[in-house]
Motif scaffolding. Structure first.
Motif, mmCIF file in Angstrom:
data_model
loop_
_atom_site.group_PDB
_atom_site.id
_atom_site.type_symbol
_atom_site.label_atom_id
_atom_site.label_comp_id
_atom_site.label_asym_id
_atom_site.label_seq_id
_atom_site.Cartn_x
_atom_site.Cartn_y
_atom_site.Cartn_z
ATOM 1 N N ILE A 184 -0.744 -3.905 -16.227
ATOM 2 C CA ILE A 184 -1.854 -3.477 -15.641
ATOM 3 C C ILE A 184 -2.446 -3.969 -14.575
ATOM 4 C CG2 ILE A 184 -4.088 -3.247 -16.637
ATOM 5 C CD1 ILE A 184 -3.215 -2.993 -19.493
ATOM 6 N N GLN A 185 -2.504 -5.444 -14.579
ATOM 7 C CA GLN A 185 -3.106 -5.992 -13.340
ATOM 8 C C GLN A 185 -2.178 -6.272 -12.053
ATOM 9 O OE1 GLN A 185 -5.847 -6.975 -13.588
ATOM 10 N NE2 GLN A 185 -6.327 -7.259 -15.563
ATOM 11 N N LEU A 186 -1.128 -5.503 -12.041
ATOM 12 C CA LEU A 186 0.001 -5.945 -11.046
ATOM 13 C C LEU A 186 -0.590 -5.357 -9.623
ATOM 14 C CD1 LEU A 186 2.987 -6.830 -10.816
ATOM 15 C CD2 LEU A 186 3.769 -4.600 -10.795
ATOM 16 N N ASP A 187 -1.369 -4.241 -9.558
ATOM 17 C CA ASP A 187 -1.910 -3.799 -8.718
ATOM 18 C C ASP A 187 -2.755 -4.733 -7.786
ATOM 19 O OD1 ASP A 187 -0.787 -1.366 -8.755
ATOM 20 O OD2 ASP A 187 -2.173 -0.250 -9.544
ATOM 21 N N ALA A 188 -3.638 -5.331 -8.829
ATOM 22 C CA ALA A 188 -4.444 -6.447 -8.016
ATOM 23 C C ALA A 188 -3.912 -7.824 -7.768
ATOM 24 C CB ALA A 188 -5.588 -6.700 -9.154
ATOM 25 N N SER A 189 -2.391 -7.908 -7.987
ATOM 26 C CA SER A 189 -1.834 -9.212 -7.490
ATOM 27 C C SER A 189 -1.319 -9.416 -6.091
ATOM 28 C CB SER A 189 -0.702 -9.317 -8.487
ATOM 29 O OG SER A 189 0.358 -8.522 -8.134
ATOM 30 N N GLY A 190 -1.250 -8.211 -5.580
ATOM 31 C CA GLY A 190 -0.779 -8.187 -4.081
ATOM 32 C C GLY A 190 0.834 -7.932 -3.903
ATOM 33 N N VAL A 191 1.379 -8.282 -5.031
ATOM 34 C CA VAL A 191 3.043 -8.007 -4.956
ATOM 35 C C VAL A 191 3.274 -6.901 -5.824
ATOM 36 C CG1 VAL A 191 3.802 -10.038 -3.902
ATOM 37 C CG2 VAL A 191 3.418 -10.039 -6.242
ATOM 38 N N ARG A 192 4.439 -6.273 -5.774
ATOM 39 C CA ARG A 192 4.873 -5.187 -6.575
ATOM 40 C C ARG A 192 5.846 -5.740 -7.823
ATOM 41 N NH1 ARG A 192 6.762 -0.758 -3.278
ATOM 42 N NH2 ARG A 192 6.465 -2.331 -1.457
ATOM 43 N N HIS A 193 6.442 -6.868 -7.633
ATOM 44 C CA HIS A 193 7.529 -7.379 -8.773
ATOM 45 C C HIS A 193 6.794 -8.261 -9.712
ATOM 46 C CE1 HIS A 193 11.312 -8.528 -10.226
ATOM 47 N NE2 HIS A 193 11.297 -9.806 -9.688
ATOM 48 N N PRO A 194 6.879 -8.025 -10.905
ATOM 49 C CA PRO A 194 5.995 -8.692 -12.032
ATOM 50 C C PRO A 194 6.295 -10.051 -11.755
ATOM 51 C CG PRO A 194 7.106 -6.780 -12.886
ATOM 52 C CD PRO A 194 7.868 -6.640 -11.380
ATOM 53 N N THR A 195 7.587 -10.481 -11.812
ATOM 54 C CA THR A 195 7.806 -12.100 -12.011
ATOM 55 C C THR A 195 7.221 -12.747 -10.739
ATOM 56 O OG1 THR A 195 10.043 -11.347 -12.884
ATOM 57 C CG2 THR A 195 9.702 -13.741 -12.314
ATOM 58 N N THR A 196 7.336 -12.137 -9.709
ATOM 59 C CA THR A 196 6.503 -12.901 -8.269
ATOM 60 C C THR A 196 5.104 -12.861 -8.626
ATOM 61 O OG1 THR A 196 8.271 -11.978 -6.899
ATOM 62 C CG2 THR A 196 6.452 -12.574 -6.078
ATOM 63 N N ALA A 197 4.460 -11.754 -9.239
ATOM 64 C CA ALA A 197 2.942 -11.729 -9.472
ATOM 65 C C ALA A 197 2.567 -12.729 -10.403
ATOM 66 C CB ALA A 197 2.571 -10.504 -9.876
ATOM 67 N N VAL A 198 3.446 -13.060 -11.460
ATOM 68 C CA VAL A 198 3.236 -13.971 -12.432
ATOM 69 C C VAL A 198 3.275 -15.574 -11.677
ATOM 70 C CG1 VAL A 198 3.907 -15.191 -14.510
ATOM 71 C CG2 VAL A 198 3.982 -12.869 -14.235
ATOM 72 N N LEU A 199 4.498 -15.679 -10.866
ATOM 73 C CA LEU A 199 4.900 -16.942 -10.328
ATOM 74 C C LEU A 199 3.803 -17.442 -9.146
ATOM 75 C CD1 LEU A 199 7.083 -18.762 -11.071
ATOM 76 C CD2 LEU A 199 8.366 -17.649 -9.065
ATOM 77 N N LEU A 200 3.403 -16.584 -8.558
ATOM 78 C CA LEU A 200 2.385 -16.695 -7.375
ATOM 79 C C LEU A 200 1.143 -16.222 -7.337
ATOM 80 C CD1 LEU A 200 5.149 -16.318 -4.930
ATOM 81 C CD2 LEU A 200 3.766 -18.284 -4.883
#
Lengths: 121, 236, 480, 88
Positions: free
Chosen positions: B43-59
């Protein structure tokens, strides 16, 4: 039972083997191997238990990436100490469970005392 | 002797019990009040700045863990440096380490493989935003290239690091830290809170910096440790 | 910008990195300047907590369960303040100590910076995986610091310490994995309401694994075997740091989880078990301390004994009246604070005496009373705090703990505490008696820089003034 | 429900097999008498772990495990064994 649960179970088994190895195996390098196997086991549990209904969960995956990097850092540090110990004491004391570490320390203290004794004469 | 085997038996018994209990616990695991974080990540992926979930969590979502974790790597490097700096350096010619045919094979493979590995590292870094890959994997490949170069004699082992090498070790970490500090001055001003428009570019900068520094640190573990020779005579 | 919480983490990381850039042995001055700033930041934070109760901080703007929460309450504030009050004099001491160049300073300062960042994060974190990362950071920093001396003794101690600390965090992480598998979250705020009396096997096992992992790091008897060699074999400023603060970090986590996450599982039986181990630790540690011939080993075994006192807290706060529990909690926290200050002072003073004697041997102490009166006074006062005699903070702590034990009718623990005080008197007086003997003719004491003596004295001075300011500490504690 | 259907017998056998081999190799690398063999087995274990991560839909970890777990850790360990032998 799904694939994730199978791997979580084998993770638990690896974790236990690693713990036992870390405690029981006398050789320092094997202790380091056991630590890495223990770590892999925990990582498998983390990811395997996180995946309900076989949907990949990025949160434990990111945690495990963190964990793998921590494990290699710890391994490198441990090896640096092991090599330093080898450099200082030569081969004899390479076996190091808690008891033989104590014995090494005892030998060290006796040697120091002897040296001082020689110096004072 | 019997004392020791008794201890062994006790430890093995406890470990086996623990293992069986763990497996039992895993098989009995309740799933009733379970939170599904993976859905929230998507759900929050769009706000994370990346499109890969693991990278979004990691960074992004758990970037704080990552900040502390790269510091763990630096700590290990500090420990390694402390333990290796006191040794007498001894130049070990490559032929002692490897037999001649191996050496030829290594030299050849290093010349072919290392440029490819650098390319792979760049690729992994580049795609980390939208598919598997990213700074850690890229750094590991860079480090492997360093090890290969060292084994084939093309890259000397490292001693007490110079000022510039030390800067290289911490460059990415410092960059990460400075961007983290900068987030406190941007609106809305929480630690590690990237403005949505800048999140993607911030994460890319951090990943690029980390790839370089983590690659150097991981390679450093090998290159700093590997040239020792135990030439110290026993004290007698 | 005005919020001190993120800066308490970023600042030590930053000066840690910069002092690495400066090179081997450099960065002491930078560190001390930054420690002063950090102390001011902590004071600011404590002021905020006292004024507005708990503070929550969502790192990255992602609150739990997706992101990582920090949570500062009264207990965390006390620990943060304690850390910085101890670390500043120790930093000044360390700078002077390493300029004597007795043991290799190595990368002491960068490691210290990272260690402080780990401690600060650990005290504030409300996320059990984030706590795992801080435990690893803390552990590797502590191990690296033990190894900086570079001699065989300290390398042996460092290896053993490293293996124990890795085992501890591995076991802890296994517990975290079970918790994540059960509830799908690692945030304390999410987990706490979910855990009830009747839990699944997995959660019960997770509680045990996390507890055992942390006990290994806290070195409660019988997990204490690694502590004396690590704390006794490290360079003296490191010994002081480890005994005063690093041990407290994992104890703090046990206490925190006992009162929070695992409160429904914290039964009186478990509390009695921890208290019993604590009692054995007090007896065993004190006797071993008395038998030591080296000053630093004596101080290290004294830490083994004092850790026992901390665990007497659990039977006094579990399943007793709320008033007795509150008094015990206050006593326990004052005990933590008093021990941190006194043990840092004791190691620092021991380090000064060892430098002056040129060797770590209690038998050579005779005559030191006339050469280093201030340092001996420091050591004695620290010893009196450990014994729990008035007018020290140690006395107030034991007074509170004993009155709590009396009011909940647990007389056994009263006996243990009084006996422990007598035993610690035994090993402290052993040192003092030797030090007050006239000097042997051939003994030559080396002169010691006063910049080593005064920081050590400052630590006992703070510890002494604690007995008059203990109400302030309790105010901060009560704020949470 | 969908996941039950997707998880068929052949994947079950594959997972069981991989899990068994993983455990067996790990155990072997802990108890095998020769240290060099132990480290080689450990590196094989690392590669099998990477395969496991692929089976668990975790390609990021698989990449990291192959490069760091098997590669770098293995290289460090092998080099230390070399050092150990040279110093004897």
């Amino acid at each position: 039972m799904t694939g994730a649960l199978i791997y979580a179970c084998v993770g638990a088994a690896l974790f236990v083997c690693g713990v036992a190895g870390l405690i029981l195996l006398p050789h320092l390098l094997r202790k380091i191997l056991a630590f890495n196997i223990m770590g892999s086991g925990v990582f498998l549990m983390l990811v395997g238990l996180g995946q309900h209904d076989n949907i990949p969960d990025p949160i434990p995956q990111a945690m495990v990436l963190t964990g793998i990097v921590v494990a290699v850092a710890a391994t490198a540090l441990a090896l640096a100490f092991v090599r330093r110990l080898l450099y200082l004491t030569s081969k004899a004391q390479f076996v190091a469970n808690s008891k033989s570490l104590d014995q090494t320390e005892e030998k060290l203290i006796t040697r120091e005392r002897n040296k001082e004794g020689d110096a004072s004469k | 002797m019997s004392m020791k085997s008794l201890l062994n038996a006790v430890v093995i018994f406890f470990s086996a019990t623990l293992g069986l209990t763990l497996i039992w616990a895993i098989l009995e695991l309740p799933v009733s009040n379970h939170i599904h974080l993976s859905e929230q990540v998507l759900i929050q992926l769009d706000a994370s700045g990346v499109r890969h979930p693991t990278t979004a969590v990691l960074l992004n979502f758990r970037g704080f863990d990552t900040l502390l974790e790269v510091m763990v790597l630096l700590l290990a490097l500090l420990g390694v440096l402390d333990q290796t700096k006191k040794r007498k350096p001894k130049n070990l010619s490559i032929s002692i380490r490897l037999n001649q045919p191996y050496l030829q094979a290594l030299l050849w493979s290093a010349r072919v493989l290392v440029p490819m590995m650098v390319l792979v590292a760049g690729y992994l870094l580049g795609v980390g935003g939208y598919q598997p890959g990213g700074a850690f994997q890229a750094a590991a490949v860079l480090a492997a290239a360093g090890v290969l170069l060292n084994l084939s004699g093309l890259l000397p082992t490292w001693r007490e690091p110079s000022w510039s090498l030390r800067l290289g070790f911490i460059f990415g970490l410092l960059l990460f830290l400075l961007i983290t500090a900068m987030t406190l001055f941007l609106s809305p001003g929480l630690l590690l809170q990237y403005p949505i428009t800048l999140a993607g570019i911030f994460i890319l900068i951090i990943e690029a910096g980390l790839t370089l520094s983590l690659g150097l640190i991981l390679a450093g573990f090998f290159l700093l440790l590997s040239d020792e020779v135990n030439n110290k005579k026993a004290d007698e | 910008m005005s919020d001190p919480i993120p800066w308490l983490i970023l600042l030590p990381l930053l000066w840690g990195l910069l002092s690495f850039l400066l090179g081997v042995g450099r960065g002491g001055r930078l560190a001390i300047v930054c420690l002063v700033i950090q102390l001011a930041l902590v004071a600011l934070l404590v002021g905020q907590v006292v004024a507005e109760k708990d503070r929550y901080y969502a790192v990255g703007g992602w609150s739990a369960p997706l992101g990582i929460d920090l949570h500062v309450d009264g207990l965390a504030s006390v620990m943060l303040l304690l850390t910085h009050v101890v670390i500043l004099p120790l930093g000044i001491y360390a700078r002077s100590y390493f300029s004597h160049n007795v043991e290799g300073v190595g990368y002491f300062w960068p490691m210290l910076g990272l260690l402080l960042a780990a401690l600060n994060t650990l005290f504030m974190s409300a996320d059990i995986f984030n706590i795992y990362v801080t435990l690893e950071l803390l552990g590797l920093a502590a191990v690296g610091l033990v190894g900086t001396a570079g001699n065989t003794r300290s390398i042996l101690a460092a290896i053993r310490y490293l293996l124990v600390t890795l085992l501890g965090s591995g076991v802890y992480l296994a517990g975290v994995a079970l918790i994540y598998g059960s509830y799908g979250s690692v945030a304390l705020a999410v987990l706490e309401p979910l855990i009830e009396n009747e839990v699944s096997v997995a959660v019960f096992l997770a509680a045990i694994l996390m507890l055992v992992g942390l006990l290994l790091k806290t070195a409660l008897f019988p997990f204490h075997f690694w502590l004396p060699s690590a704390h006794g074999g490290a360079p003296t400023p490191v010994s002081a740091l480890l005994s005063a603060l690093v041990i407290k970090a994992s104890f703090y986590l046990i206490l925190r989880m006992w009162l929070g996450l695992y409160a429904p599982l914290a039964t009186i039986q478990a509390a009695q078990l921890l208290g019993g181990l604590g009692a054995v630790a007090i007896l065993w540690g004190s006797i071993m301390a008395f038998n030591q011939t080296r000053l630093k080993m004596l101080a290290a075994y004294s830490t083994v004994a004092q850790i026992g006192y901390f665990f007497l807290l659990f039977p006094l706060i579990t399943e007793v009246g709320s008033e007795a529990a509150e008094i015990a909690m206050q006593g326990g926290v004052i005990q933590l604070v008093a021990h941190a200050l006194a043990k840092a002072a004791m190691f620092a003073a021991a380090g000064v005496m060892i430098l002056s004697m040129g060797k770590d041997d209690i038998a050579l102490l005779s005559g030191i009373s006339s050469r280093l009166p201030l340092t001996l006074f420091t050591f004695a006062l620290a010893g009196v705090t450990l014994m729990g005699l008035p007018p020290t903070g140690g006395f107030i702590a034991k007074w509170l703990l004993i009155s709590s034990a009396v009011s909940s009718g647990q007389w056994g623990w009263v006996v243990v505490m009084i006996l422990g005080g007598l035993l610690s008197a035994g090993y402290v007086f052993k040192v003092l008696r030797q030090a007050l003997l006239p000097a042997a003719a051939e003994m030559k004491f080396r002169p010691v820089n006063p910049s080593l003596e005064w920081p050590a004295f400052l630590l006992t001075f703070i510890s002494l003034s604690l007995s008059f300011a203990s109400n302030n500490v309790l105010n901060i504690l009560g704020a949470g | 429900m969908e996941s039950e259907g997707a998880y068929n017998l052949s994947s079950l056998i594959l997972d069981m097999l991989l899990a068994t081999v993983l455990f067996w190799i790990a155990l072997k690398s802990l108890i095998t008498p020769d240290l060099f063999h132990a480290v080689v087995l450990f590196m094989i274990f690392g590669l099998l772990m990477a395969l496991t991560w692929v089976r668990l839909d975790a390609p990021d970890i698989a990449l990291a495990e192959a490069a760091i777990g098997a590669g770098l850790t293995g290289a460090l360990l092998l080099d230390t064994i070399g050092y150990l032998r040279r110093s004897h």
